[in-house]
Design a protein around this motif. Sequence first.
Motif, PDB file in Angstrom:
ATOM      1  N   CYS A  10       0.827  -1.217   0.000  1.00 49.33           N
ATOM      2  CA  CYS A  10       0.000   0.000   0.000  1.00 49.33           C
ATOM      3  C   CYS A  10       0.860   1.266   0.000  1.00 49.33           C
ATOM      4  N   ALA A  11       0.488   2.210  -0.847  1.00 46.30           N
ATOM      5  CA  ALA A  11       1.178   3.501  -0.880  1.00 46.30           C
ATOM      6  C   ALA A  11       0.678   4.426   0.223  1.00 46.30           C
ATOM      7  N   LEU A  12      -0.571   4.222   0.665  1.00 46.74           N
ATOM      8  CA  LEU A  12      -1.174   5.059   1.705  1.00 46.74           C
ATOM      9  C   LEU A  12      -2.080   4.203   2.574  1.00 46.74           C
ATOM     10  N   VAL A  13      -1.970   4.390   3.882  1.00 46.30           N
ATOM     11  CA  VAL A  13      -2.917   3.792   4.825  1.00 46.30           C
ATOM     12  C   VAL A  13      -3.555   4.943   5.585  1.00 46.30           C
ATOM     13  N   ASN A  14      -4.879   5.006   5.549  1.00 41.44           N
ATOM     14  CA  ASN A  14      -5.660   6.032   6.222  1.00 41.44           C
ATOM     15  C   ASN A  14      -6.343   5.373   7.414  1.00 41.44           C
ATOM     16  N   ALA A  15      -6.127   5.893   8.616  1.00 42.18           N
ATOM     17  CA  ALA A  15      -6.667   5.246   9.809  1.00 42.18           C
ATOM     18  C   ALA A  15      -7.098   6.294  10.826  1.00 42.18           C
ATOM     19  N   GLY A  16      -7.744   5.828  11.870  1.00 42.74           N
ATOM     20  CA  GLY A  16      -8.125   6.695  12.967  1.00 42.74           C
ATOM     21  C   GLY A  16      -9.543   6.455  13.412  1.00 42.74           C
ATOM     22  N   VAL A  17      -9.847   7.023  14.552  1.00 46.77           N
ATOM     23  CA  VAL A  17     -11.169   6.889  15.150  1.00 46.77           C
ATOM     24  C   VAL A  17     -11.652   8.295  15.473  1.00 46.77           C
ATOM     25  N   VAL A  18     -12.644   8.763  14.742  1.00 45.74           N
ATOM     26  CA  VAL A  18     -13.255  10.058  15.017  1.00 45.74           C
ATOM     27  C   VAL A  18     -14.753   9.833  15.101  1.00 45.74           C
ATOM     28  N   VAL A  19     -15.307  10.044  16.271  1.00 44.90           N
ATOM     29  CA  VAL A  19     -16.734   9.831  16.488  1.00 44.90           C
ATOM     30  C   VAL A  19     -17.377  11.178  16.772  1.00 44.90           C
ATOM     31  N   TYR A  61      -1.715   8.147   7.286  1.00 46.34           N
ATOM     32  CA  TYR A  61      -2.537   9.282   7.730  1.00 46.34           C
ATOM     33  C   TYR A  61      -3.401   8.803   8.891  1.00 46.34           C
ATOM     34  N   LEU A  62      -3.220   9.397  10.053  1.00 46.43           N
ATOM     35  CA  LEU A  62      -3.910   8.965  11.264  1.00 46.43           C
ATOM     36  C   LEU A  62      -4.671  10.130  11.872  1.00 46.43           C
ATOM     37  N   SER A  63      -5.973   9.948  12.059  1.00 46.79           N
ATOM     38  CA  SER A  63      -6.747  10.945  12.806  1.00 46.79           C
ATOM     39  C   SER A  63      -6.853  10.454  14.246  1.00 46.79           C
ATOM     40  N   VAL A  86       7.119  13.826   9.420  1.00 40.19           N
ATOM     41  CA  VAL A  86       5.893  13.791  10.221  1.00 40.19           C
ATOM     42  C   VAL A  86       5.307  15.194  10.248  1.00 40.19           C
ATOM     43  N   CYS A  87       4.016  15.303   9.984  1.00 39.25           N
ATOM     44  CA  CYS A  87       3.312  16.576  10.047  1.00 39.25           C
ATOM     45  C   CYS A  87       2.058  16.376  10.900  1.00 39.25           C
ATOM     46  N   ILE A  88       1.847  17.238  11.874  1.00 39.99           N
ATOM     47  CA  ILE A  88       0.693  17.136  12.764  1.00 39.99           C
ATOM     48  C   ILE A  88      -0.096  18.431  12.681  1.00 39.99           C
ATOM     49  N   THR A  89      -1.399  18.311  12.438  1.00 43.13           N
ATOM     50  CA  THR A  89      -2.248  19.495  12.336  1.00 43.13           C
ATOM     51  C   THR A  89      -3.517  19.305  13.150  1.00 43.13           C
ATOM     52  N   PRO A  90      -4.046  20.387  13.712  1.00 42.94           N
ATOM     53  CA  PRO A  90      -5.340  20.308  14.402  1.00 42.94           C
ATOM     54  C   PRO A  90      -6.471  20.356  13.379  1.00 42.94           C
ATOM     55  N   PHE A  92      -9.823  22.047  11.744  1.00 44.47           N
ATOM     56  CA  PHE A  92     -10.256  23.429  11.550  1.00 44.47           C
ATOM     57  C   PHE A  92     -11.700  23.622  11.971  1.00 44.47           C
ATOM     58  N   ALA A  93     -12.378  22.534  12.333  1.00 47.48           N
ATOM     59  CA  ALA A  93     -13.785  22.613  12.724  1.00 47.48           C
ATOM     60  C   ALA A  93     -13.899  23.138  14.155  1.00 47.48           C
ATOM     61  N   PRO A  94     -14.651  24.214  14.366  1.00 45.00           N
ATOM     62  CA  PRO A  94     -14.823  24.752  15.722  1.00 45.00           C
ATOM     63  C   PRO A  94     -15.496  23.731  16.640  1.00 45.00           C
ATOM     64  N   GLY A  95     -15.010  23.631  17.864  1.00 47.41           N
ATOM     65  CA  GLY A  95     -15.616  22.748  18.847  1.00 47.41           C
ATOM     66  C   GLY A  95     -15.255  21.284  18.693  1.00 47.41           C
ATOM     67  N   ARG A  96     -14.341  20.944  17.786  1.00 45.97           N
ATOM     68  CA  ARG A  96     -13.917  19.559  17.582  1.00 45.97           C
ATOM     69  C   ARG A  96     -12.460  19.441  17.985  1.00 45.97           C
ATOM     70  N   ASN A  97     -12.030  18.243  18.379  1.00 49.09           N
ATOM     71  CA  ASN A  97     -10.669  18.124  18.881  1.00 49.09           C
ATOM     72  C   ASN A  97      -9.762  17.138  18.148  1.00 49.09           C
ATOM     73  N   PRO A  98     -10.104  16.594  16.983  1.00 44.96           N
ATOM     74  CA  PRO A  98      -9.146  15.654  16.378  1.00 44.96           C
ATOM     75  C   PRO A  98      -7.825  16.326  16.006  1.00 44.96           C
ATOM     76  N   VAL A  99      -6.781  15.539  16.059  1.00 41.60           N
ATOM     77  CA  VAL A  99      -5.471  15.935  15.577  1.00 41.60           C
ATOM     78  C   VAL A  99      -5.169  14.989  14.424  1.00 41.60           C
ATOM     79  N   TYR A 100      -4.629  15.523  13.344  1.00 38.16           N
ATOM     80  CA  TYR A 100      -4.335  14.721  12.170  1.00 38.16           C
ATOM     81  C   TYR A 100      -2.828  14.574  12.025  1.00 38.16           C
ATOM     82  N   CYS A 101      -2.374  13.339  11.881  1.00 38.28           N
ATOM     83  CA  CYS A 101      -0.952  13.044  11.768  1.00 38.28           C
ATOM     84  C   CYS A 101      -0.688  12.439  10.395  1.00 38.28           C
TER      85      CYS A 101
END
Length: 119
Positions: A10-19, A61-63, A86-90, A92-101
């Motif tokens: 795989c060239a890209l794996v997209n993962a994470g848990v955002v509820v 890519y991990l959320s 490695v790049c980490i960004t918050p 942009f949605a107000p009131g949400r807390n995911p961090v994207y790696c």
Amino acid sequence: AMQHVRAGSCALVNAGVVVDKGQRTTGADATFELSAPDVVGIYVNEILFALHALATGGAFYLSYQLAEFALLWRFLLLLRPCFDHVCITPTFAPGRNPVYCYLDGFKGLDTVHVRAAAC
């Protein structure tokens, strides 16, 4: 899932848990809830899958949405040597807390760093 995906394919794996707080599973009154240990188990499995599936040079890519950011830093301490960037960004949605790696430039399955991170 690992038995269905060839190692290093795989060239890209997209993962994470955002509820989302208002997410529903079924029915008008149902809500979707995961405990922190459940989510940690999902993250561990997703990271192990990414280390298995990524091709050399690939990206992960991990959320990350847990409030336990110390755990995220532990994950990143293990993963950082396995990637060139490695790049980490918050969010942009107000009131949400995911961090994207975004981890880029996977060094390959046979590196000492990947074997150590997978343990």
